[in-house]
Write an enzyme that holds these catalytic residues in place. Structure first.
Site, PDB file in Angstrom:
ATOM      1  N   PRO A  45       0.828  -1.209   0.000  1.00  0.00           N
ATOM      2  CA  PRO A  45       0.000   0.000   0.000  1.00  0.00           C
ATOM      3  C   PRO A  45       0.863   1.260   0.000  1.00  0.00           C
ATOM      4  O   PRO A  45       1.972   1.247   0.540  1.00  0.00           O
ATOM      5  CB  PRO A  45      -0.786  -0.102   1.317  1.00  0.00           C
ATOM      6  CG  PRO A  45      -0.058  -1.082   2.161  1.00  0.00           C
ATOM      7  CD  PRO A  45       0.703  -1.986   1.247  1.00  0.00           C
ATOM      8  N   ASP A  46       0.371   2.339  -0.636  1.00  0.00           N
ATOM      9  CA  ASP A  46       1.091   3.614  -0.540  1.00  0.00           C
ATOM     10  C   ASP A  46       0.636   4.314   0.736  1.00  0.00           C
ATOM     11  O   ASP A  46      -0.057   3.709   1.565  1.00  0.00           O
ATOM     12  CB  ASP A  46       0.888   4.468  -1.810  1.00  0.00           C
ATOM     13  CG  ASP A  46      -0.556   4.871  -2.051  1.00  0.00           C
ATOM     14  OD1 ASP A  46      -1.399   4.622  -1.169  1.00  0.00           O
ATOM     15  OD2 ASP A  46      -0.851   5.448  -3.109  1.00  0.00           O
ATOM     16  N   PHE A  47       1.023   5.564   0.941  1.00  0.00           N
ATOM     17  CA  PHE A  47       0.594   6.289   2.134  1.00  0.00           C
ATOM     18  C   PHE A  47      -0.780   6.916   1.954  1.00  0.00           C
ATOM     19  O   PHE A  47      -1.658   6.783   2.772  1.00  0.00           O
ATOM     20  CB  PHE A  47       1.575   7.435   2.447  1.00  0.00           C
ATOM     21  CG  PHE A  47       2.772   7.032   3.262  1.00  0.00           C
ATOM     22  CD1 PHE A  47       2.895   5.772   3.794  1.00  0.00           C
ATOM     23  CD2 PHE A  47       3.776   7.958   3.517  1.00  0.00           C
ATOM     24  CE1 PHE A  47       4.005   5.412   4.548  1.00  0.00           C
ATOM     25  CE2 PHE A  47       4.888   7.613   4.271  1.00  0.00           C
ATOM     26  CZ  PHE A  47       5.001   6.346   4.776  1.00  0.00           C
ATOM     27  N   ARG A  48      -0.908   7.663   0.836  1.00  0.00           N
ATOM     28  CA  ARG A  48      -1.997   8.635   0.793  1.00  0.00           C
ATOM     29  C   ARG A  48      -3.169   8.315  -0.115  1.00  0.00           C
ATOM     30  O   ARG A  48      -4.100   9.113  -0.179  1.00  0.00           O
ATOM     31  CB  ARG A  48      -1.426  10.015   0.428  1.00  0.00           C
ATOM     32  CG  ARG A  48      -0.479  10.523   1.503  1.00  0.00           C
ATOM     33  CD  ARG A  48       0.171  11.848   1.179  1.00  0.00           C
ATOM     34  NE  ARG A  48       1.118  12.218   2.238  1.00  0.00           N
ATOM     35  CZ  ARG A  48       2.369  11.777   2.314  1.00  0.00           C
ATOM     36  NH1 ARG A  48       2.833  10.972   1.391  1.00  0.00           N
ATOM     37  NH2 ARG A  48       3.138  12.137   3.314  1.00  0.00           N
ATOM     38  N   ASN A 119      11.048   5.157  -2.263  1.00  0.00           N
ATOM     39  CA  ASN A 119      10.581   3.863  -1.769  1.00  0.00           C
ATOM     40  C   ASN A 119      11.635   3.159  -0.935  1.00  0.00           C
ATOM     41  O   ASN A 119      12.831   3.285  -1.169  1.00  0.00           O
ATOM     42  CB  ASN A 119      10.133   2.985  -2.937  1.00  0.00           C
ATOM     43  CG  ASN A 119       8.889   3.545  -3.584  1.00  0.00           C
ATOM     44  OD1 ASN A 119       8.266   4.446  -3.031  1.00  0.00           O
ATOM     45  ND2 ASN A 119       8.530   3.038  -4.749  1.00  0.00           N
ATOM     46  N   ASP A 121      11.210  -0.179  -0.290  1.00  0.00           N
ATOM     47  CA  ASP A 121      10.919  -1.607  -0.474  1.00  0.00           C
ATOM     48  C   ASP A 121      12.018  -2.358  -1.222  1.00  0.00           C
ATOM     49  O   ASP A 121      11.910  -3.573  -1.402  1.00  0.00           O
ATOM     50  CB  ASP A 121       9.569  -1.776  -1.189  1.00  0.00           C
ATOM     51  CG  ASP A 121       9.481  -1.023  -2.505  1.00  0.00           C
ATOM     52  OD1 ASP A 121      10.526  -0.825  -3.160  1.00  0.00           O
ATOM     53  OD2 ASP A 121       8.363  -0.623  -2.891  1.00  0.00           O
ATOM     54  N   HIS A 138      15.028   7.935   0.943  1.00  0.00           N
ATOM     55  CA  HIS A 138      14.483   7.735   2.289  1.00  0.00           C
ATOM     56  C   HIS A 138      15.013   6.442   2.913  1.00  0.00           C
ATOM     57  O   HIS A 138      14.365   5.853   3.772  1.00  0.00           O
ATOM     58  CB  HIS A 138      12.946   7.748   2.247  1.00  0.00           C
ATOM     59  CG  HIS A 138      12.389   9.088   1.854  1.00  0.00           C
ATOM     60  ND1 HIS A 138      11.082   9.292   1.474  1.00  0.00           N
ATOM     61  CD2 HIS A 138      12.984  10.310   1.798  1.00  0.00           C
ATOM     62  CE1 HIS A 138      10.915  10.583   1.189  1.00  0.00           C
ATOM     63  NE2 HIS A 138      12.038  11.208   1.367  1.00  0.00           N
ATOM     64  N   CYS A 146      21.177   0.732  15.750  1.00  0.00           N
ATOM     65  CA  CYS A 146      20.658   1.275  17.003  1.00  0.00           C
ATOM     66  C   CYS A 146      20.413   2.771  16.818  1.00  0.00           C
ATOM     67  O   CYS A 146      21.264   3.469  16.278  1.00  0.00           O
ATOM     68  CB  CYS A 146      21.686   1.035  18.104  1.00  0.00           C
ATOM     69  SG  CYS A 146      21.311   1.936  19.621  1.00  0.00           S
ATOM     70  N   CYS A 170      19.641  -2.906  20.758  1.00  0.00           N
ATOM     71  CA  CYS A 170      21.075  -2.874  20.471  1.00  0.00           C
ATOM     72  C   CYS A 170      21.811  -3.962  21.265  1.00  0.00           C
ATOM     73  O   CYS A 170      21.463  -4.243  22.417  1.00  0.00           O
ATOM     74  CB  CYS A 170      21.603  -1.504  20.849  1.00  0.00           C
ATOM     75  SG  CYS A 170      23.315  -1.262  20.434  1.00  0.00           S
TER      76      CYS A 170
HETATM   77  P1  CNA Z   1       2.056   8.720  -1.380  1.00  0.00           P
HETATM   78  O1  CNA Z   1       2.024  10.041  -0.709  1.00  0.00           O
HETATM   79  O2  CNA Z   1       1.257   7.627  -0.792  1.00  0.00           O
HETATM   80  O3  CNA Z   1       1.573   8.972  -2.889  1.00  0.00           O
HETATM   81  C1  CNA Z   1       1.417   7.929  -3.825  1.00  0.00           C
HETATM   82  C2  CNA Z   1       1.017   8.536  -5.164  1.00  0.00           C
HETATM   83  O4  CNA Z   1       1.002   7.516  -6.120  1.00  0.00           O
HETATM   84  C3  CNA Z   1      -0.374   9.185  -5.159  1.00  0.00           C
HETATM   85  O5  CNA Z   1      -0.316  10.407  -5.871  1.00  0.00           O
HETATM   86  C4  CNA Z   1      -1.232   8.142  -5.887  1.00  0.00           C
HETATM   87  O6  CNA Z   1      -2.293   8.727  -6.597  1.00  0.00           O
HETATM   88  C5  CNA Z   1      -0.221   7.539  -6.834  1.00  0.00           C
HETATM   89  N1  CNA Z   1      -0.501   6.157  -7.218  1.00  0.00           N
HETATM   90  C6  CNA Z   1      -0.939   5.131  -6.437  1.00  0.00           C
HETATM   91  N2  CNA Z   1      -1.025   3.994  -7.152  1.00  0.00           N
HETATM   92  C7  CNA Z   1      -0.642   4.319  -8.429  1.00  0.00           C
HETATM   93  C8  CNA Z   1      -0.520   3.580  -9.639  1.00  0.00           C
HETATM   94  N3  CNA Z   1      -0.787   2.280  -9.713  1.00  0.00           N
HETATM   95  N4  CNA Z   1      -0.101   4.240 -10.749  1.00  0.00           N
HETATM   96  C9  CNA Z   1       0.202   5.554 -10.716  1.00  0.00           C
HETATM   97  N5  CNA Z   1       0.086   6.309  -9.601  1.00  0.00           N
HETATM   98  C10 CNA Z   1      -0.306   5.690  -8.464  1.00  0.00           C
HETATM   99  O7  CNA Z   1       3.561   8.184  -1.557  1.00  0.00           O
HETATM  100  P2  CNA Z   1       4.897   9.010  -1.842  1.00  0.00           P
HETATM  101  O8  CNA Z   1       5.887   8.014  -2.293  1.00  0.00           O
HETATM  102  O9  CNA Z   1       4.666  10.217  -2.648  1.00  0.00           O
HETATM  103  O10 CNA Z   1       5.255   9.499  -0.357  1.00  0.00           O
HETATM  104  C11 CNA Z   1       6.501   9.451   0.120  1.00  0.00           C
HETATM  105  C12 CNA Z   1       6.660   8.446   1.265  1.00  0.00           C
HETATM  106  C13 CNA Z   1       5.874   7.194   1.091  1.00  0.00           C
HETATM  107  C14 CNA Z   1       8.075   8.000   1.276  1.00  0.00           C
HETATM  108  O11 CNA Z   1       8.704   8.447   2.416  1.00  0.00           O
HETATM  109  C15 CNA Z   1       8.061   6.460   1.229  1.00  0.00           C
HETATM  110  O12 CNA Z   1       9.056   5.912   2.025  1.00  0.00           O
HETATM  111  C16 CNA Z   1       6.723   6.090   1.688  1.00  0.00           C
HETATM  112  N6  CNA Z   1       6.189   4.760   1.305  1.00  0.00           N
HETATM  113  C17 CNA Z   1       6.925   3.868   0.598  1.00  0.00           C
HETATM  114  C18 CNA Z   1       6.399   2.629   0.254  1.00  0.00           C
HETATM  115  C19 CNA Z   1       7.242   1.673  -0.537  1.00  0.00           C
HETATM  116  O13 CNA Z   1       8.456   1.628  -0.378  1.00  0.00           O
HETATM  117  N7  CNA Z   1       6.636   0.879  -1.428  1.00  0.00           N
HETATM  118  C20 CNA Z   1       5.097   2.302   0.641  1.00  0.00           C
HETATM  119  C21 CNA Z   1       4.348   3.231   1.394  1.00  0.00           C
HETATM  120  C22 CNA Z   1       4.915   4.464   1.709  1.00  0.00           C
END
Ligand code: CNA
Length: 297
Positions: A45-48, A119, A121, A138, A146, A170
């Site tokens: 899952p993403d964040f937002r 990311n 991951d 990040h 630690c 640690c």
């Molecule tokens: P975010 O803020 O959650 O934004 C994600 C963006 O991607 C949004 O604009 C969505 O509309 C868009 N989106 C989602 N799915 C798709 C898709 N299939 N195709 C195209 N666009 C899509 O995440 P950001 O990366 O902007 O925020 C930064 C944070 C999130 C970082 O510090 C990360 O470490 C952190 N994060 C990382 C992961 C990971 O490593 N996979 C997962 C969750 C959060």
């Protein structure tokens, strides 16, 4: 024509002109800015994103506010929510997406200058993008240490702790942690050692040196592709403003973000990144190669 058809046609034209530009001699240095949206198709899952994003699903962790789970001061007092989440997000069970394999292809065709990713991951590495081309702005789950004395912690022990849902501390006998004491198993008082945390950058922590060192190279960009990010986390989000005026900027995302689209030559392709990347690969004549690269991951 319906509105949908017009949008699709406009997108098709944009992708075709992007492909032409990428095949021209002018386009030598491609830079990428990546975010969680390129990994949602892998099941992370993403964040937002509304409904499916982590922030919409954190109620069960009893946080004062969602971002607290990634804040260093909150973690120091309450590491449990982060470790619950880490168990779900830990690398190993996820496979790179078509978009990750596209990044690999850009590298193998000597077009990729630098891939800046937010990311954590490690899927860019897993897809075979050379480590030297990736800036994990990040940090990542690949190593850990630690948070007080900074001594690195063993990878295998970390994997075990995350899997079992325990919270690693640690192992440096001299680590004083935060100075608090506790009783050990023999009833003796001892200093509580520091908490171990993966080397992912929390809110309240600085970004890695390599991120800062790579910033000036953005002036060399002929093409910047921004994919799968809400561009809300600074300083990462600022990178998109640092490329020179003549550099083509492309946004591939579900929604419009940042100032992408504001410069005259910007291209904005709204939709799922895997689908758009596949269309682009088709235009470039790379479709079969992309599919093969992805199947090999
Ligand atoms: P975010 O803020 O959650 O934004 C994600 C963006 O991607 C949004 O604009 C969505 O509309 C868009 N989106 C989602 N799915 C798709 C898709 N299939 N195709 C195209 N666009 C899509 O995440 P950001 O990366 O902007 O925020 C930064 C944070 C999130 C970082 O510090 C990360 O470490 C952190 N994060 C990382 C992961 C990971 O490593 N996979 C997962 C969750 C959060």
């Amino acid at each position: 024509k319906t509105l949908d058809e017009s949008t699709a046609n406009a997108r098709g034209d944009d992708i075709a002109s992007l492909a032409r530009y990428m095949q021209s001699k002018t386009c030598r240095n491609v830079f990428l800015m990546l975010g969680a949206g390129i990994s949602t198709a892998a099941g992370i899952p993403d964040f937002r994103s509304p409904d499916t994003g982590l922030y919409a699903n954190l109620a069960r962790l009893n946080l004062p506010y969602p971002e607290a789970v990634f804040e260093i001061n909150f973690f120091r007092r309450h590491p449990e929510p982060f470790y619950m989440l880490a168990k779900e997000l830990y690398p190993g069970k996820f496979r790179p997406t078509l978009t990750h394999s596209f990044v690999r292809l850009l590298a193998s065709k000597s077009l990729l200058h630098t891939c800046f990713t937010q990311n954590i991951d490690t899927l860019e590495r897993r897809a075979g993008v050379p480590a030297g081309k990736i800036i994990e702005a990040h940090g990542s789950f690949a190593t850990q240490r630690c948070i007080e004395c900074k001594r690195p912690y063993d990878d295998e022990k970390m994997k075990k702790a995350v899997k079992e849902g325990s919270i690693p501390r640690c192992e440096n006998a001299k680590c004083k942690g935060t100075g608090k004491t506790r009783r050990n198993e023999f009833g003796e008082e001892e200093k509580e050692r520091g908490l171990v945390k993966p080397d992912i950058v929390f809110f309240g922590e600085g970004l890695p040196d390599e991120f800062h060192r790579a910033i000036p190279t953005l002036r060399e960009a002929d093409l910047l592709i921004v994919m799968g990010t809400s561009l809300t986390v600074r300083p990462f989000a600022m990178l998109a403003e640092l490329v020179r005026e003549g550099c083509l900027r492309v946004l591939i995302n579900l929604e419009k973000v940042g100032d992408l689209g504001d410069r005259e030559d910007d291209i904005v392709c709204l939709g799922k990144c895997d689908e758009i990347v596949q269309e682009l690969a088709r235009e470039l004549g790379w479709e079969e190669e992309l599919q093969k690269a992805w199947e090999a991951t």
